[in-house]
Motif scaffolding. Structure first.
Motif, PDB file in Angstrom:
ATOM      1  N   GLY A 109     117.354  33.405  38.554  1.00  0.00           N
ATOM      2  CA  GLY A 109     117.586  34.830  38.682  1.00  0.00           C
ATOM      3  C   GLY A 109     117.199  35.404  40.029  1.00  0.00           C
ATOM      4  O   GLY A 109     117.264  36.625  40.224  1.00  0.00           O
ATOM      5  N   LEU A 110     116.829  34.547  40.988  1.00  0.00           N
ATOM      6  CA  LEU A 110     116.385  35.027  42.298  1.00  0.00           C
ATOM      7  C   LEU A 110     117.530  35.458  43.201  1.00  0.00           C
ATOM      8  O   LEU A 110     117.317  36.042  44.244  1.00  0.00           O
ATOM      9  N   ARG A 111     118.740  35.105  42.843  1.00  0.00           N
ATOM     10  CA  ARG A 111     119.965  35.518  43.507  1.00  0.00           C
ATOM     11  C   ARG A 111     120.172  34.814  44.846  1.00  0.00           C
ATOM     12  O   ARG A 111     119.462  33.895  45.227  1.00  0.00           O
ATOM     13  N   HIS A 112     121.232  35.234  45.519  1.00  0.00           N
ATOM     14  CA  HIS A 112     121.755  34.576  46.714  1.00  0.00           C
ATOM     15  C   HIS A 112     120.732  34.485  47.850  1.00  0.00           C
ATOM     16  O   HIS A 112     119.893  35.361  48.018  1.00  0.00           O
ATOM     17  N   GLY A 113     120.848  33.404  48.656  1.00  0.00           N
ATOM     18  CA  GLY A 113     119.955  33.234  49.790  1.00  0.00           C
ATOM     19  C   GLY A 113     120.601  32.475  50.929  1.00  0.00           C
ATOM     20  O   GLY A 113     121.715  31.965  50.810  1.00  0.00           O
ATOM     21  N   ALA A 119     119.664  29.540  43.852  1.00  0.00           N
ATOM     22  CA  ALA A 119     118.801  29.980  42.759  1.00  0.00           C
ATOM     23  C   ALA A 119     119.261  29.437  41.416  1.00  0.00           C
ATOM     24  O   ALA A 119     118.880  29.971  40.373  1.00  0.00           O
ATOM     25  N   MET A 120     120.059  28.376  41.427  1.00  0.00           N
ATOM     26  CA  MET A 120     120.486  27.742  40.186  1.00  0.00           C
ATOM     27  C   MET A 120     120.649  26.250  40.419  1.00  0.00           C
ATOM     28  O   MET A 120     120.736  25.785  41.552  1.00  0.00           O
ATOM     29  N   VAL A 121     120.658  25.486  39.329  1.00  0.00           N
ATOM     30  CA  VAL A 121     120.832  24.041  39.393  1.00  0.00           C
ATOM     31  C   VAL A 121     121.895  23.625  38.392  1.00  0.00           C
ATOM     32  O   VAL A 121     121.884  24.042  37.228  1.00  0.00           O
ATOM     33  N   VAL A 122     122.848  22.797  38.849  1.00  0.00           N
ATOM     34  CA  VAL A 122     123.898  22.248  37.997  1.00  0.00           C
ATOM     35  C   VAL A 122     123.547  20.793  37.719  1.00  0.00           C
ATOM     36  O   VAL A 122     123.286  20.011  38.638  1.00  0.00           O
ATOM     37  N   ASP A 123     123.559  20.424  36.439  1.00  0.00           N
ATOM     38  CA  ASP A 123     123.160  19.091  36.003  1.00  0.00           C
ATOM     39  C   ASP A 123     124.237  18.064  36.368  1.00  0.00           C
ATOM     40  O   ASP A 123     125.370  18.415  36.721  1.00  0.00           O
ATOM     41  N   ASP A 124     123.880  16.778  36.234  1.00  0.00           N
ATOM     42  CA  ASP A 124     124.812  15.707  36.600  1.00  0.00           C
ATOM     43  C   ASP A 124     126.076  15.705  35.754  1.00  0.00           C
ATOM     44  O   ASP A 124     127.101  15.161  36.160  1.00  0.00           O
ATOM     45  N   ASP A 125     126.040  16.322  34.570  1.00  0.00           N
ATOM     46  CA  ASP A 125     127.214  16.368  33.697  1.00  0.00           C
ATOM     47  C   ASP A 125     128.080  17.600  33.922  1.00  0.00           C
ATOM     48  O   ASP A 125     129.041  17.843  33.180  1.00  0.00           O
ATOM     49  N   GLY A 126     127.754  18.409  34.943  1.00  0.00           N
ATOM     50  CA  GLY A 126     128.560  19.582  35.249  1.00  0.00           C
ATOM     51  C   GLY A 126     128.206  20.813  34.453  1.00  0.00           C
ATOM     52  O   GLY A 126     128.919  21.823  34.523  1.00  0.00           O
ATOM     53  N   LYS A 127     127.102  20.770  33.727  1.00  0.00           N
ATOM     54  CA  LYS A 127     126.648  21.934  32.977  1.00  0.00           C
ATOM     55  C   LYS A 127     125.454  22.565  33.681  1.00  0.00           C
ATOM     56  O   LYS A 127     124.684  21.888  34.358  1.00  0.00           O
ATOM     57  N   GLY A 128     125.325  23.871  33.505  1.00  0.00           N
ATOM     58  CA  GLY A 128     124.200  24.547  34.119  1.00  0.00           C
ATOM     59  C   GLY A 128     122.886  24.065  33.546  1.00  0.00           C
ATOM     60  O   GLY A 128     122.721  24.010  32.321  1.00  0.00           O
ATOM     61  N   LEU A 129     121.943  23.686  34.419  1.00  0.00           N
ATOM     62  CA  LEU A 129     120.628  23.249  33.951  1.00  0.00           C
ATOM     63  C   LEU A 129     119.708  24.449  33.774  1.00  0.00           C
ATOM     64  O   LEU A 129     119.029  24.579  32.766  1.00  0.00           O
ATOM     65  N   TYR A 130     119.680  25.330  34.763  1.00  0.00           N
ATOM     66  CA  TYR A 130     118.936  26.581  34.660  1.00  0.00           C
ATOM     67  C   TYR A 130     119.286  27.461  35.850  1.00  0.00           C
ATOM     68  O   TYR A 130     119.854  27.003  36.846  1.00  0.00           O
ATOM     69  N   ASP A 184     129.292  38.377  34.356  1.00  0.00           N
ATOM     70  CA  ASP A 184     128.454  38.412  33.165  1.00  0.00           C
ATOM     71  C   ASP A 184     127.724  37.092  32.943  1.00  0.00           C
ATOM     72  O   ASP A 184     126.796  37.014  32.144  1.00  0.00           O
ATOM     73  N   ASN A 185     128.168  36.051  33.623  1.00  0.00           N
ATOM     74  CA  ASN A 185     127.529  34.745  33.506  1.00  0.00           C
ATOM     75  C   ASN A 185     126.201  34.760  34.265  1.00  0.00           C
ATOM     76  O   ASN A 185     126.153  35.198  35.412  1.00  0.00           O
ATOM     77  N   PRO A 186     125.105  34.291  33.670  1.00  0.00           N
ATOM     78  CA  PRO A 186     123.802  34.351  34.366  1.00  0.00           C
ATOM     79  C   PRO A 186     123.744  33.497  35.630  1.00  0.00           C
ATOM     80  O   PRO A 186     122.858  33.695  36.458  1.00  0.00           O
ATOM     81  N   TYR A 187     124.686  32.559  35.789  1.00  0.00           N
ATOM     82  CA  TYR A 187     124.720  31.723  36.991  1.00  0.00           C
ATOM     83  C   TYR A 187     125.501  32.378  38.133  1.00  0.00           C
ATOM     84  O   TYR A 187     125.462  31.899  39.262  1.00  0.00           O
ATOM     85  N   ALA A 188     126.212  33.437  37.861  1.00  0.00           N
ATOM     86  CA  ALA A 188     126.993  34.109  38.901  1.00  0.00           C
ATOM     87  C   ALA A 188     126.073  34.767  39.921  1.00  0.00           C
ATOM     88  O   ALA A 188     125.046  35.350  39.573  1.00  0.00           O
ATOM     89  N   GLY A 189     126.444  34.660  41.194  1.00  0.00           N
ATOM     90  CA  GLY A 189     125.700  35.313  42.258  1.00  0.00           C
ATOM     91  C   GLY A 189     124.403  34.630  42.642  1.00  0.00           C
ATOM     92  O   GLY A 189     123.605  35.188  43.391  1.00  0.00           O
ATOM     93  N   MET A 190     124.202  33.394  42.153  1.00  0.00           N
ATOM     94  CA  MET A 190     122.950  32.685  42.430  1.00  0.00           C
ATOM     95  C   MET A 190     123.090  31.657  43.548  1.00  0.00           C
ATOM     96  O   MET A 190     122.179  30.876  43.806  1.00  0.00           O
ATOM     97  N   GLY A 191     124.238  31.639  44.221  1.00  0.00           N
ATOM     98  CA  GLY A 191     124.507  30.614  45.216  1.00  0.00           C
ATOM     99  C   GLY A 191     123.837  30.871  46.547  1.00  0.00           C
ATOM    100  O   GLY A 191     123.059  31.812  46.727  1.00  0.00           O
TER     101      GLY A 191
END
Length: 617
Positions: free
Chosen positions: A391-395, A377-388, A349-356
């Motif tokens: 939605g393009l999914r796995h590649g 398809a996702m970026v994790v910020d330097d503080d360990g929180k999702g930056l954005y 259910d997390n929007p970051y799931a499956g984006m690796g």
């Protein structure tokens, strides 16, 4: 009054934090000149050396040659200012030739560099050869590099791979083994991960980097009961065998270990984060479903190094990308291993799931001096929180750099799998800072490979192409040429600033034909045809490439012998490029990229904000 003071203190703290970020310097390894000399034909020698990222623009060089027992002579009439290479003509190869350079600063010659010696009667070649300590049934595979002894030269860490199996397949494997060598072939140590670590491309992701700023690189990876370090010490319980009847390892403790780069000794071991947990909770068919009970999705790993505080490197060990995804950041400081943060998507259910991705990249996407982890398809910020997340999914492939000089900052090009029951785009470009999708193509097509960089020397900016693209495209999606035959790897090799195509054991110029073939030596990883390693290891800014011999008994480090009049500092002093070398062995190997546009029509390379760290005595 107190409220005013409180507000002032907050503003002052914010100001100080901003200053610390603006003026902080990243700790990076101190390298020597990296002298290299290779015979060209009957009477000439190509000589190359490093310009460091911390050196002033007006630095120049004198080059010297010492023939046999004679006194050294200066080869150049005027100081060398336009390059860091030289062609020495009319050399007498009946005698040994020793080359060294002296930098000139404000008109004063500095100390001599370390010698590079060509033996007498040496044959024409363009490689260093390293004889390996062979292991029956094992093949030299991926590599990484670091200064393991603090002498200013890179040393090699080699993954010796025995019988392996993909995560999706049952079957028993051999223990992964790692060996360390110096560039002169000196064997340093061997680490055997043991029977409780499975062999395969997705299992063991290893990192070589100076993590604590003492001038000597560490080696780090996932370990288990029965791992034997470089001094023969066993980690965990050597009597345990956690391999099940299918050859998989889905039970038993999992560890994370920091090893000494100098000796291979285990320095610190802790529990691997995250633990397996529910093995069906890591994503299955379609990405997020909880239907994989075989251990395929749970044992998908990545790893990298990032400067999360803008000053010192942290190591990030990762698990999962089809569904649940976890990144765990660690600091190795003063002999202690501590957890910095853990990013966990937890469920579908997390929007970051499956984006690796089958890999990752590390870059300062928001220009705050600290690194982010671009995880497909996702970026994790330097503080360990999702930056954005886009939605393009796995590649399967990922490229991050200033690919489009017309768009401010960095861009990300990647290809994406369109699994059964899903829709999307097989190739896309997005803005690395905001996640805004700039271009997308191959709608509802599953694309497995793709590359982006400046390979057309007549154009400025990167070009992109991918499996089935039927053409070469600029970063705005305009077709600008025919699709290259290779969608595998890249290398800087010839005399211009655009990049060449590295595929298998050969190098080609886009629209220019074959430049080089490593006859008798092989690439790795099947049809992916990737080198053991490609990086700017010595000489000037062009890249070296390492291949294995047919009989798996040796490695060759090939270097260019083409002179160039383009001068820039070693790519290893660009932080993003250097971190790219640290993660190059991860998953589906990808070529490194700089943190600025490098290619035809480029501006002068920006000075890196770094400080060089020497070995602590």
């Amino acid at each position: 009054m107190y409220r005013t003071l409180f507000k002032s203190s907050i503003l002052f703290a914010f100001f100080m934090a901003m200053c610390a970020t603006l003026f902080a310097q990243r700790q990076m390894e101190k390298l020597n000149r990296g002298m290299i000399a290779m015979r060209q034909g009957t009477d000439s020698v190509y000589v190359g050396w490093r310009l460091l990222g911390t050196e002033p623009d007006d630095i120049s060089f004198n080059l010297y040659r010492k023939t046999g027992t004679k006194e050294a002579i200066k080869l150049n009439k005027l100081p060398i200012t336009k390059s860091t290479n030289y062609i020495d003509t009319q050399v007498d190869f009946a005698f040994s030739q020793a080359y060294f350079t002296k930098a000139i600063l404000q008109g004063i010659e500095q100390a001599a560099s370390k010698l590079f010696v060509l033996p007498a009667n040496v044959a024409s070649k363009q490689y260093l050869e390293i004889d390996l300590k062979t292991i029956s049934g094992y093949t030299p595979n991926d590599m990484s590099i670091g200064d393991l002894d603090g002498d200013g030269e890179y040393d090699l860490v080699l993954h010796q791979a025995g019988r392996g199996r993909d995560n999706a397949s049952n079957g028993f494997t051999d223990p992964p083994i790692f060996q360390a060598y110096k560039l002169d072939g000196t064997f340093l140590w061997q680490i055997n991960l043991g029977k409780n670590i499975r062999e395969g491309a997705h299992y063991t992701q290893f990192i070589v980097y100076d993590l604590d700023g003492d001038g000597i690189a560490e080696f780090a990876c996932k370990t288990a009961d029965g791992t034997v370090d470089g001094k023969g010490k066993v980690i965990g319980d050597s009597t345990k065998n956690w391999v099940n009847k299918n050859g998989k390892i889905l039970d038993g403790p999992e560890f994370f270990t920091i090893f000494s780069g100098k000796t291979g000794e285990a320095l610190s071991t802790t529990a691997y984060l995250p633990a397996r947990g529910d093995i069906s909770g890591w994503g299955g068919k379609g990405g997020n479903g909880k239907n994989d009970f075989t251990g395929n999705r749970v044992d998908r790993f990545n790893a990298c190094v990032a400067y999360l505080d803008g000053i010192r490197p942290s190591i990030i060990m990762c698990r999962g990308y089809y569904g649940r995804t976890v990144l765990a950041a660690w600091d190795w400081r003063d002999g202690k291993l501590t957890s910095r943060w853990v990013f966990d998507t937890k469920d579908g259910d997390n929007p970051y799931a499956g984006m690796g991705n089958h890999g990752l990249s590390v870059a300062d996407v928001d220009s705050d001096g600290k690194d982010e982890i671009v995880y497909g398809a996702m970026v994790v910020d330097d503080d360990g929180k999702g930056l954005y997340t886009t939605g393009l999914r796995h590649g399967d492939a990922l490229h991050v750099s200033d690919l489009d000089p017309d768009n401010p900052g960095l861009e990300v090009f990647g290809v994406h799998e369109i699994e059964e029951g899903t829709k999307g785009f097989g190739a896309a470009v997005y803005d690395a800072k905001t996640g805004k999708i700039l271009w997308k193509g191959s709608e509802d097509e599953d694309v497995g490979r793709g590359v982006a960089d400046n390979i057309d020397k007549t154009r400025t900016g990167a070009q992109m192409w991918w499996a089935g693209s039927n053409g070469l495209f600029d970063m705005k999606g305009n077709r600008v040429g025919e699709q290259p035959r290779s969608t595998n790897f890249l290398i800087y090799w010839d005399d211009d600033l655009s990049r060449e195509l590295l595929d298998g054991n050969h190098i080609d110029k886009y629209n220019g034909g074959r430049l080089f073939t490593a006859n008798g030596y092989l690439s790795n990883n099947g049809t992916k045809s990737t080198p053991a390693l490609s990086a700017d290891l010595f000489g000037d800014w062009r890249e070296e490439v390492i291949f294995r011999s047919y009989d798996n008994k040796s490695l060759r480090i090939y270097t260019t012998i083409i002179p160039t009049q383009h001068r820039t500092y070693t790519l290893m002093h660009d932080p993003q490029y250097r971190l790219s070398i640290a993660w190059q062995n991860i998953g589906y190997n990808q070529p490194p990229h700089t943190g600025f546009y490098f290619g035809n029509g480029m501006k002068k390379a920006p000075k890196p904000n770094i400080i060089l760290v020497e070995q602590k005595k």
